[in-house]
Design a protein around this motif. Structure first.
Motif, PDB file in Angstrom:
ATOM      1  N   ARG A 313      16.683  23.599  19.883  1.00  0.00           N
ATOM      2  CA  ARG A 313      15.314  24.045  20.179  1.00  0.00           C
ATOM      3  C   ARG A 313      15.256  24.890  21.451  1.00  0.00           C
ATOM      4  N   PHE A 314      14.147  25.622  21.576  1.00  0.00           N
ATOM      5  CA  PHE A 314      13.833  26.385  22.789  1.00  0.00           C
ATOM      6  C   PHE A 314      14.931  27.384  23.149  1.00  0.00           C
ATOM      7  N   ASN A 315      15.419  28.085  22.139  1.00  0.00           N
ATOM      8  CA  ASN A 315      16.307  29.204  22.366  1.00  0.00           C
ATOM      9  C   ASN A 315      15.535  30.486  22.031  1.00  0.00           C
ATOM     10  N   LYS A 316      16.216  31.489  21.540  1.00  0.00           N
ATOM     11  CA  LYS A 316      15.554  32.758  21.195  1.00  0.00           C
ATOM     12  C   LYS A 316      15.682  33.037  19.704  1.00  0.00           C
ATOM     13  N   ILE A 317      15.566  31.987  18.933  1.00  0.00           N
ATOM     14  CA  ILE A 317      15.771  32.071  17.487  1.00  0.00           C
ATOM     15  C   ILE A 317      14.446  32.399  16.784  1.00  0.00           C
ATOM     16  N   ASN A 318      14.457  33.479  15.998  1.00  0.00           N
ATOM     17  CA  ASN A 318      13.273  33.892  15.248  1.00  0.00           C
ATOM     18  C   ASN A 318      13.399  33.467  13.785  1.00  0.00           C
ATOM     19  N   GLU A 319      12.581  34.041  12.906  1.00  0.00           N
ATOM     20  CA  GLU A 319      12.500  33.590  11.518  1.00  0.00           C
ATOM     21  C   GLU A 319      13.827  33.706  10.788  1.00  0.00           C
ATOM     22  N   ASN A 320      14.546  34.793  11.010  1.00  0.00           N
ATOM     23  CA  ASN A 320      15.806  34.979  10.302  1.00  0.00           C
ATOM     24  C   ASN A 320      16.792  33.857  10.625  1.00  0.00           C
ATOM     25  N   GLY A 321      16.933  33.562  11.915  1.00  0.00           N
ATOM     26  CA  GLY A 321      17.829  32.489  12.325  1.00  0.00           C
ATOM     27  C   GLY A 321      17.355  31.131  11.846  1.00  0.00           C
ATOM     28  N   LYS A 322      16.062  30.933  11.871  1.00  0.00           N
ATOM     29  CA  LYS A 322      15.508  29.641  11.418  1.00  0.00           C
ATOM     30  C   LYS A 322      15.730  29.445   9.924  1.00  0.00           C
ATOM     31  N   ASN A 323      15.713  30.537   9.164  1.00  0.00           N
ATOM     32  CA  ASN A 323      15.980  30.423   7.726  1.00  0.00           C
ATOM     33  C   ASN A 323      17.393  29.932   7.466  1.00  0.00           C
ATOM     34  N   HIS A 324      18.351  30.459   8.219  1.00  0.00           N
ATOM     35  CA  HIS A 324      19.745  30.000   8.075  1.00  0.00           C
ATOM     36  C   HIS A 324      19.857  28.514   8.397  1.00  0.00           C
ATOM     37  N   LEU A 325      19.200  28.105   9.462  1.00  0.00           N
ATOM     38  CA  LEU A 325      19.261  26.696   9.865  1.00  0.00           C
ATOM     39  C   LEU A 325      18.544  25.787   8.868  1.00  0.00           C
ATOM     40  N   THR A 326      17.432  26.273   8.339  1.00  0.00           N
ATOM     41  CA  THR A 326      16.689  25.486   7.350  1.00  0.00           C
ATOM     42  C   THR A 326      17.533  25.257   6.104  1.00  0.00           C
ATOM     43  N   ASN A 327      18.203  26.295   5.657  1.00  0.00           N
ATOM     44  CA  ASN A 327      19.027  26.189   4.444  1.00  0.00           C
ATOM     45  C   ASN A 327      20.137  25.159   4.609  1.00  0.00           C
ATOM     46  N   VAL A 328      20.813  25.208   5.751  1.00  0.00           N
ATOM     47  CA  VAL A 328      21.905  24.257   5.936  1.00  0.00           C
ATOM     48  C   VAL A 328      21.363  22.844   6.131  1.00  0.00           C
ATOM     49  N   ARG A 329      20.222  22.710   6.768  1.00  0.00           N
ATOM     50  CA  ARG A 329      19.633  21.379   6.953  1.00  0.00           C
ATOM     51  C   ARG A 329      19.275  20.764   5.602  1.00  0.00           C
ATOM     52  N   ASN A 330      18.769  21.568   4.689  1.00  0.00           N
ATOM     53  CA  ASN A 330      18.386  21.063   3.371  1.00  0.00           C
ATOM     54  C   ASN A 330      19.593  20.604   2.558  1.00  0.00           C
ATOM     55  N   MET A 331      20.748  21.182   2.869  1.00  0.00           N
ATOM     56  CA  MET A 331      21.945  20.872   2.075  1.00  0.00           C
ATOM     57  C   MET A 331      22.839  19.820   2.735  1.00  0.00           C
ATOM     58  N   LYS A 332      22.618  19.562   4.014  1.00  0.00           N
ATOM     59  CA  LYS A 332      23.543  18.708   4.759  1.00  0.00           C
ATOM     60  C   LYS A 332      22.934  17.369   5.175  1.00  0.00           C
ATOM     61  N   PHE A 333      22.154  16.761   4.349  1.00  0.00           N
ATOM     62  CA  PHE A 333      21.642  15.421   4.644  1.00  0.00           C
ATOM     63  C   PHE A 333      22.824  14.466   4.782  1.00  0.00           C
ATOM     64  N   PRO A 334      22.862  13.574   5.786  1.00  0.00           N
ATOM     65  CA  PRO A 334      21.784  13.193   6.720  1.00  0.00           C
ATOM     66  C   PRO A 334      21.840  13.906   8.076  1.00  0.00           C
ATOM     67  N   LEU A 335      22.401  15.105   8.131  1.00  0.00           N
ATOM     68  CA  LEU A 335      22.425  15.849   9.388  1.00  0.00           C
ATOM     69  C   LEU A 335      21.011  16.026   9.931  1.00  0.00           C
ATOM     70  N   LYS A 336      20.808  15.620  11.212  1.00  0.00           N
ATOM     71  CA  LYS A 336      19.529  15.838  11.872  1.00  0.00           C
ATOM     72  C   LYS A 336      19.647  17.097  12.700  1.00  0.00           C
ATOM     73  N   LEU A 337      19.035  18.157  12.211  1.00  0.00           N
ATOM     74  CA  LEU A 337      19.102  19.465  12.854  1.00  0.00           C
ATOM     75  C   LEU A 337      17.692  19.862  13.271  1.00  0.00           C
ATOM     76  N   ILE A 338      17.454  19.966  14.573  1.00  0.00           N
ATOM     77  CA  ILE A 338      16.115  20.322  15.051  1.00  0.00           C
ATOM     78  C   ILE A 338      16.172  21.643  15.808  1.00  0.00           C
ATOM     79  N   PHE A 339      15.199  22.526  15.476  1.00  0.00           N
ATOM     80  CA  PHE A 339      15.195  23.864  16.057  1.00  0.00           C
ATOM     81  C   PHE A 339      13.769  24.395  16.174  1.00  0.00           C
TER      82      PHE A 339
END
Length: 339
Positions: A313-339
């Motif tokens: 969290r609290f970096n300089k990540i915009n929508e494009n970067g957040k989309n990449h993180l969202t995709n991996v979070r959805n596939m990598k349960f139970p990984l807790k990824l917060i951004f």
């Protein structure tokens, strides 16, 4: 605190039932310190008093204790065989007060957790502590955060870490430790075989100090938790850790939050995550990682099999970067990824 002889005689004349009623109105400090060693009779009564018998944690934090009160604590600590945790933080008794605590630690055989935060302890006070830890064989946790030990104090602690075989947790947050002090601590880590947790956040390590610590982890096989938040670590320091994380097989938690790591540094760490098989928690909050860095991290997480918590969290990540993180979070349960 010495009692008036007349008062001492009166106390010795009282039956234990009356004394117990008096004790019920006293706080832990007075039961532990001022009522002990008045007389043999009083010691016998205190030792049988139920609150004293179960007083394993003595909480004296922020009690405005001066050197005189600390002397009382130290004198009782020399003989006490019950208290295992002592918190005398936020009292600001400085090096003079810590001299007496350190002296008591050379004789005490039961204390395992000592909290000394916010006490204006400098390098001289740290020297007293270090000397006592050469002899003490029971203390496992030492909290010195928000003091003023500096590089010289770090050197004293480093020397003792090469000899001490009981300390497992050391908190040195916000202690004005720079590259020099980190150099000494890193050398100690190469030899130490017991320390598992080291807090070095809010110091002045910089990239050079980070390099010293990273190099030490090539040899160290016991450290599992390392906090290096807010140390002016840039991509150079991140590269040092990226290199070592490819080899290290013991570190489980690493905090690099509130530093100066950008997407380039994130790439170094991402490369390491593809190979690392032990790290479970990584904190990169409050850095300067942008979309590109988020993409590197996300790609590495598809391959990583051990990380279960990542805070970016609290970096300089915009929508494009957040989309990449969202995709991996959805596939990598139970990984807790917060951004």
């Amino acid at each position: 605190m010495m009692m008036d002889k007349q008062i001492e005689v009166n106390l010795n004349a009282l039956p234990k039932e009356i004394l117990y009623r008096i004790f019920n109105y006293l706080d832990d400090f007075h039961i532990f310190c001022t009522m002990k060693n008045v007389s043999i009779y009083m010691n016998t009564i205190i030792d049988q008093y139920h609150r004293y018998k179960i007083l394993t944690t003595l909480q004296l934090c922020n009690k405005k204790l001066g050197v005189e009160q600390i002397i009382l604590v130290a004198n009782t600590l020399k003989e006490n065989q019950i208290v295992t945790t002592l918190d005398i933080g936020v009292n600001e008794f400085g090096d003079e007060g810590i001299y007496y605590i350190a002296n008591a630690l050379q004789k005490n055989q039961t204390l395992i957790n000592l909290c000394l935060q916010l006490n204006k302890i400098g390098s001289q006070g740290t020297k007293y502590l270090a000397n006592s830890l050469v002899q003490n064989q029971t203390l496992t946790r030492l909290n010195l955060h928000y003091n003023e030990i500096g590089d010289e104090g770090a050197k004293y602690l480093a020397n003792v870490l090469q000899q001490n075989k009981t300390l497992i947790r050391l908190n040195l947050i916000h202690n004005k430790i720079g590259e020099e002090g980190t150099y000494y601590l890193a050398n100690a880590l190469k030899q130490n075989q017991t320390l598992t947790t080291l807090y070095l956040a809010e110091n002045e390590l910089g990239d050079k100090g980070t390099e010293y610590i990273a190099n030490a982890l090539e040899q160290n096989q016991t450290l599992t938790i390392l906090y290096l938040a807010k140390n002016n670590i840039t991509d150079i320091g991140a590269e040092h850790f990226g290199n070592i994380l490819k080899q290290n097989q013991t570190l489980v938690t690493l905090s690099l939050k509130a530093n100066e790591i950008s997407s380039q540094g994130a790439e170094y760490l991402a490369d390491a995550l593809e190979q690392n098989q032990t790290l479970k928690t990584l904190n990169l909050k409050w850095n300067k990682i942008a979309d590109e860095g988020a993409s590197y991290i996300a790609q590495s997480l598809y391959l990583n099999k051990t990380l279960n918590f990542l805070d970016i969290r609290f970096n300089k990540i915009n929508e494009n970067g957040k989309n990449h993180l969202t995709n991996v979070r959805n596939m990598k349960f139970p990984l807790k990824l917060i951004f």
